[in-house]
Write a protein that holds these residues in place. Structure first.
Motif, PDB file in Angstrom:
ATOM      1  N   LEU A  43       1.431 -19.391  -6.724  1.00 44.84           N
ATOM      2  CA  LEU A  43       0.716 -18.410  -5.915  1.00 44.84           C
ATOM      3  C   LEU A  43       0.580 -17.175  -6.788  1.00 44.84           C
ATOM      4  N   THR A  44      -0.668 -16.783  -7.066  1.00 48.05           N
ATOM      5  CA  THR A  44      -0.916 -15.591  -7.862  1.00 48.05           C
ATOM      6  C   THR A  44      -1.511 -14.531  -6.951  1.00 48.05           C
ATOM      7  N   ILE A  45      -0.940 -13.336  -7.011  1.00 45.83           N
ATOM      8  CA  ILE A  45      -1.387 -12.210  -6.194  1.00 45.83           C
ATOM      9  C   ILE A  45      -1.976 -11.173  -7.141  1.00 45.83           C
ATOM     10  N   PHE A  46      -3.279 -10.897  -6.971  1.00 47.08           N
ATOM     11  CA  PHE A  46      -4.008  -9.965  -7.824  1.00 47.08           C
ATOM     12  C   PHE A  46      -4.176  -8.635  -7.098  1.00 47.08           C
ATOM     13  N   ALA A  47      -3.480  -7.607  -7.535  1.00 42.23           N
ATOM     14  CA  ALA A  47      -3.581  -6.289  -6.906  1.00 42.23           C
ATOM     15  C   ALA A  47      -4.978  -5.725  -7.137  1.00 42.23           C
ATOM     16  N   THR A  48      -5.592  -5.207  -6.062  1.00 46.30           N
ATOM     17  CA  THR A  48      -6.934  -4.637  -6.169  1.00 46.30           C
ATOM     18  C   THR A  48      -6.961  -3.129  -5.957  1.00 46.30           C
ATOM     19  N   SER A  49      -6.009  -2.603  -5.188  1.00 46.15           N
ATOM     20  CA  SER A  49      -5.978  -1.150  -4.976  1.00 46.15           C
ATOM     21  C   SER A  49      -4.585  -0.715  -4.540  1.00 46.15           C
ATOM     22  N   TYR A  50      -4.329   0.564  -4.759  1.00 43.38           N
ATOM     23  CA  TYR A  50      -3.087   1.185  -4.297  1.00 43.38           C
ATOM     24  C   TYR A  50      -3.442   2.181  -3.207  1.00 43.38           C
ATOM     25  N   GLN A  51      -2.713   2.130  -2.107  1.00 45.12           N
ATOM     26  CA  GLN A  51      -2.942   3.008  -0.968  1.00 45.12           C
ATOM     27  C   GLN A  51      -1.717   3.903  -0.766  1.00 45.12           C
ATOM     28  N   PRO A  52      -1.802   5.182  -1.157  1.00 47.33           N
ATOM     29  CA  PRO A  52      -0.669   6.083  -0.929  1.00 47.33           C
ATOM     30  C   PRO A  52      -0.549   6.450   0.546  1.00 47.33           C
ATOM     31  N   ILE A  53       0.628   6.878   0.930  1.00 46.30           N
ATOM     32  CA  ILE A  53       0.868   7.342   2.297  1.00 46.30           C
ATOM     33  C   ILE A  53       0.728   8.868   2.308  1.00 46.30           C
ATOM     34  N   PRO A  54      -0.184   9.404   3.123  1.00 46.50           N
ATOM     35  CA  PRO A  54      -0.310  10.866   3.198  1.00 46.50           C
ATOM     36  C   PRO A  54       0.988  11.513   3.692  1.00 46.50           C
ATOM     37  N   ASP A  55       1.265  12.724   3.213  1.00 45.00           N
ATOM     38  CA  ASP A  55       2.501  13.433   3.575  1.00 45.00           C
ATOM     39  C   ASP A  55       2.748  13.463   5.081  1.00 45.00           C
ATOM     40  N   GLY A  56       1.700  13.667   5.860  1.00 44.69           N
ATOM     41  CA  GLY A  56       1.845  13.798   7.306  1.00 44.69           C
ATOM     42  C   GLY A  56       2.176  12.507   8.021  1.00 44.69           C
ATOM     43  N   GLN A  57       2.128  11.369   7.330  1.00 44.99           N
ATOM     44  CA  GLN A  57       2.442  10.091   7.969  1.00 44.99           C
ATOM     45  C   GLN A  57       3.880   9.639   7.708  1.00 44.99           C
ATOM     46  N   TYR A  58       4.672  10.498   7.050  1.00 44.35           N
ATOM     47  CA  TYR A  58       6.099  10.239   6.895  1.00 44.35           C
ATOM     48  C   TYR A  58       6.818  10.792   8.114  1.00 44.35           C
ATOM     49  N   VAL A  59       7.901  10.132   8.496  1.00 49.70           N
ATOM     50  CA  VAL A  59       8.731  10.554   9.621  1.00 49.70           C
ATOM     51  C   VAL A  59      10.012  11.146   9.044  1.00 49.70           C
ATOM     52  N   ASN A  60      10.399  12.301   9.537  1.00 49.61           N
ATOM     53  CA  ASN A  60      11.604  12.963   9.049  1.00 49.61           C
ATOM     54  C   ASN A  60      12.832  12.267   9.633  1.00 49.61           C
ATOM     55  N   ASP A  61      13.441  11.406   8.838  1.00 46.19           N
ATOM     56  CA  ASP A  61      14.633  10.662   9.235  1.00 46.19           C
ATOM     57  C   ASP A  61      15.634  10.726   8.087  1.00 46.19           C
ATOM     58  N   PRO A  62      16.674  11.579   8.206  1.00 50.20           N
ATOM     59  CA  PRO A  62      17.630  11.736   7.105  1.00 50.20           C
ATOM     60  C   PRO A  62      18.496  10.506   6.851  1.00 50.20           C
ATOM     61  N   ASN A  63      18.394   9.479   7.696  1.00 55.15           N
ATOM     62  CA  ASN A  63      19.199   8.271   7.521  1.00 55.15           C
ATOM     63  C   ASN A  63      18.619   7.297   6.498  1.00 55.15           C
ATOM     64  N   VAL A  64      17.365   7.527   6.074  1.00 57.38           N
ATOM     65  CA  VAL A  64      16.716   6.633   5.116  1.00 57.38           C
ATOM     66  C   VAL A  64      16.018   7.465   4.051  1.00 57.38           C
TER      67      VAL A  64
END
Length: 171
Positions: A43-64
């Motif tokens: 099984l070969t997986i060919f990466a086509t794009s990278y999708q960053p996560i915008p700052d506002g879509q992170y959840v403030n959780d000090p446990n992780v």
């Protein structure tokens, strides 16, 4: 055998994003969209794009180190649904040598990645953790199946770099 291939440009783009500081998250995460090719023995997986996560879509959780919200997951699932792409969740452990999945990584992947199969289609999905010079990955070929380790990672550019995952030396 599972082989993940990405261009050096995509790899460099991903790595630069994952190294950026975040206002409260201790690490960054992102997604690779990819196409797959299945043969009898590989099984070969060919990466086509990278999708960053915008700052506002992170959840403030000090446990992780990093936690993303439902908006980020819905967004990547919508893109993959429309394109029929595979999804790879990626993040970086900032050290040299082979990375390992943390208990938090494995728990999160076991919750998140099988759910990616709900978008339908024949895509496979997974997660990869990169270090400064190595990587490790797991691929779920079905919603109910067990994850399968990535055996090889190729970063295609000049010079060509091929390695077995978990061994080191691709950078």
């Amino acid at each position: 055998m599972i082989h993940v291939k990405l261009t050096k440009l995509l790899f460099d783009t991903m790595r630069a994003d994952l190294l950026r500081p975040h206002p409260f998250a201790h690490e960054r995460v992102g997604f690779i969209l990819a196409k797959k090719e299945q043969t009898d023995d590989a099984l070969t997986i060919f990466a086509t794009s990278y999708q960053p996560i915008p700052d506002g879509q992170y959840v403030n959780d000090p446990n992780v180190g990093a936690k993303i919200g439902a908006e980020a997951l819905r967004g990547i699932m919508q893109k993959a649904y429309q394109s029929k792409d595979c999804i790879l969740h990626v993040h970086l452990h900032e050290h040299s040598g082979p990375p390992r999945f943390s208990k938090t990584d494995l728990f999160g992947y076991n919750q998140m990645i099988p759910a990616f199969h709900n978008i339908g289609g024949a895509a496979v999905h997974g997660g990869m953790v990169f270090s400064f010079d190595s990587a490790i990955g797991l691929i779920w070929t079905s919603k109910d199946g067990e994850p399968v380790p990535v055996n090889k990672l190729s970063i295609v550019g000049y010079p060509l770099q091929i390695q077995k995952t978990g061994v080191g030396g691709y950078v």
